[in-house]
Write a protein that holds these residues in place. Structure first.
Motif, PDB file in Angstrom:
ATOM      1  N   LYS A   1       0.816  -1.207   0.000  1.00  0.00           N
ATOM      2  CA  LYS A   1       0.000   0.000   0.000  1.00  0.00           C
ATOM      3  C   LYS A   1       0.855   1.266   0.000  1.00  0.00           C
ATOM      4  O   LYS A   1       0.334   2.358  -0.019  1.00  0.00           O
ATOM      5  N   GLN A   2       2.178   1.101   0.052  1.00  0.00           N
ATOM      6  CA  GLN A   2       3.061   2.249   0.086  1.00  0.00           C
ATOM      7  C   GLN A   2       3.280   2.823  -1.315  1.00  0.00           C
ATOM      8  O   GLN A   2       3.488   2.096  -2.266  1.00  0.00           O
ATOM      9  N   SER A   3       3.191   4.128  -1.411  1.00  0.00           N
ATOM     10  CA  SER A   3       3.443   4.832  -2.665  1.00  0.00           C
ATOM     11  C   SER A   3       4.366   6.004  -2.367  1.00  0.00           C
ATOM     12  O   SER A   3       4.662   6.305  -1.204  1.00  0.00           O
TER      13      SER A   3
ATOM     14  N   ASP B   1       1.036   6.297   2.577  1.00  0.00           N
ATOM     15  CA  ASP B   1       0.111   5.178   2.442  1.00  0.00           C
ATOM     16  C   ASP B   1      -0.883   5.508   1.334  1.00  0.00           C
ATOM     17  O   ASP B   1      -1.387   6.634   1.254  1.00  0.00           O
ATOM     18  N   SER B   2      -1.172   4.539   0.488  1.00  0.00           N
ATOM     19  CA  SER B   2      -2.081   4.779  -0.640  1.00  0.00           C
ATOM     20  C   SER B   2      -3.450   5.273  -0.186  1.00  0.00           C
ATOM     21  O   SER B   2      -4.132   5.990  -0.919  1.00  0.00           O
TER      22      SER B   2
ATOM     23  N   GLU C   1      -3.839   9.111  -0.304  1.00  0.00           N
ATOM     24  CA  GLU C   1      -3.452   9.753  -1.551  1.00  0.00           C
ATOM     25  C   GLU C   1      -4.212  11.057  -1.804  1.00  0.00           C
ATOM     26  O   GLU C   1      -3.611  12.062  -2.225  1.00  0.00           O
TER      27      GLU C   1
END
Length: 304
Positions: free
Chosen positions: A218-220, A262-263, A266
């Motif tokens: 889920k990391q971006s 964390d996505s 966003e």
């Protein structure tokens, strides 16, 4: 800076050296062990010669000290005021931290001095005793990798029972909620602590032989270039202080900043980036650039 591990480490190390020396003659091996335990690896290069060569006149060459009493490090007035302010935060009780008796010390700030915007008002019930007990049990399970059996409310209001392996806790500033990131041998899941109604250790669930890296998918990240005008660099670093980030200087006034997030956050990141206007230009990834363009088009269509 009120508290700093970096700058207080030396004071703590020397205080422990002198505490030992008050009771008995200190040997070099013990001195080095104390420095290694309370300071940094390279600290021995500074602390040992400064003490043993009597440049700091606190320790004699034979390992004894002229001090008669064990040194103490009392809190300053500013430190007491800061602790008094922090102790008023209901989230502090979740961790069971004990504060010194601060008496009539005035807090450095109060909740009324802090204005929070763009945040939900239905945060977790931090003052609820049952929530506090569950939080501490989960925190212990995370620290010691102990399996849990929990009951949580689903969106329909029914209780769902889960057996899981806790990985870590995370806090959402925007939602004012704690989440448990957990897994079993089949899947990873995220549980809002506010939805948990029962929680207990489950000794029957075997821990996986290889710990699951939960939540990493889920990391971006987003990369943007910054023009340091009107103190923009300092404002950006402060605004994104709780995000993992890296800043790189391009030239005298331009910087490249990479922010990991964390996505689920966003949309919040898009709004935060746009709040800096022309000072920030998103360069990567293309999908995030597209989100910025879409948001700007929507604002223009609304006459903003």
């Amino acid at each position: 800076m009120i508290f700093s591990e970096l700058y207080s480490a030396y004071y703590t190390a020397v205080a422990n050296i002198l505490k030992a020396a008050v009771g008995h003659t200190l040997q070099k091996g013990e001195l080095r062990e104390i420095v290694a335990r309370h300071a940094f690896g390279e600290s021995i290069l500074t602390i040992e010669p400064a003490l043993t060569e009597e440049r700091w006149q606190l320790l004699r060459k034979d390992g004894t000290t002229p001090l008669q009493n064990v040194p103490t490090m009392p809190l300053t007035t500013l430190e007491k005021q800061w602790l008094k302010a922090i102790s008023a935060d209901p989230r502090v009780r979740l961790f069971g931290d004990a504060f010194p008796d601060l008496g009539d010390t005035e807090p450095l700030f109060t909740a009324e001095d802090v204005v929070i915007f763009d945040s939900y008002a239905d945060g977790d019930p931090y003052e609820d005793e049952a929530y506090i007990r569950r939080f501490r049990l989960i925190l212990d399970a995370v620290a010691n990798r102990r399996p849990l059996r929990i009951g949580m409310l689903n969106r329909k209001g029914s209780v769902r029972n889960l057996r899981l392996t806790p990985a870590y806790l995370e806090y959402s500033e925007k939602d004012d909620k704690f989440r448990l990131i957990a897994s079993d041998t089949r899947f990873a899941t995220t549980v809002n602590l506010g939805r948990i109604v029962s929680c207990e250790l489950d000794g029957e669930l075997p821990l996986p032989k290889h710990p699951v890296e939960c939540g990493r998918e889920k990391q971006s990240s987003v990369v943007f270039e910054l023009v340091d005008e009107r103190n923009a660099l300092e404002r950006v670093l402060l605004h994104f202080a709780h995000f993992e980030k890296q800043a790189e200087r391009i030239d005298e006034t331009h910087y490249r900043v990479t922010v990991a997030y964390d996505s689920d956050d966003e949309t919040e990141l898009v709004i935060r980036v746009l709040s800096f206007g022309p000072m920030l230009k998103v360069t990567d990834p293309p999908r995030f650039v597209g989100l910025i363009k879409e948001r700007l088009i929507e604002q223009k269509s609304c006459g903003l």
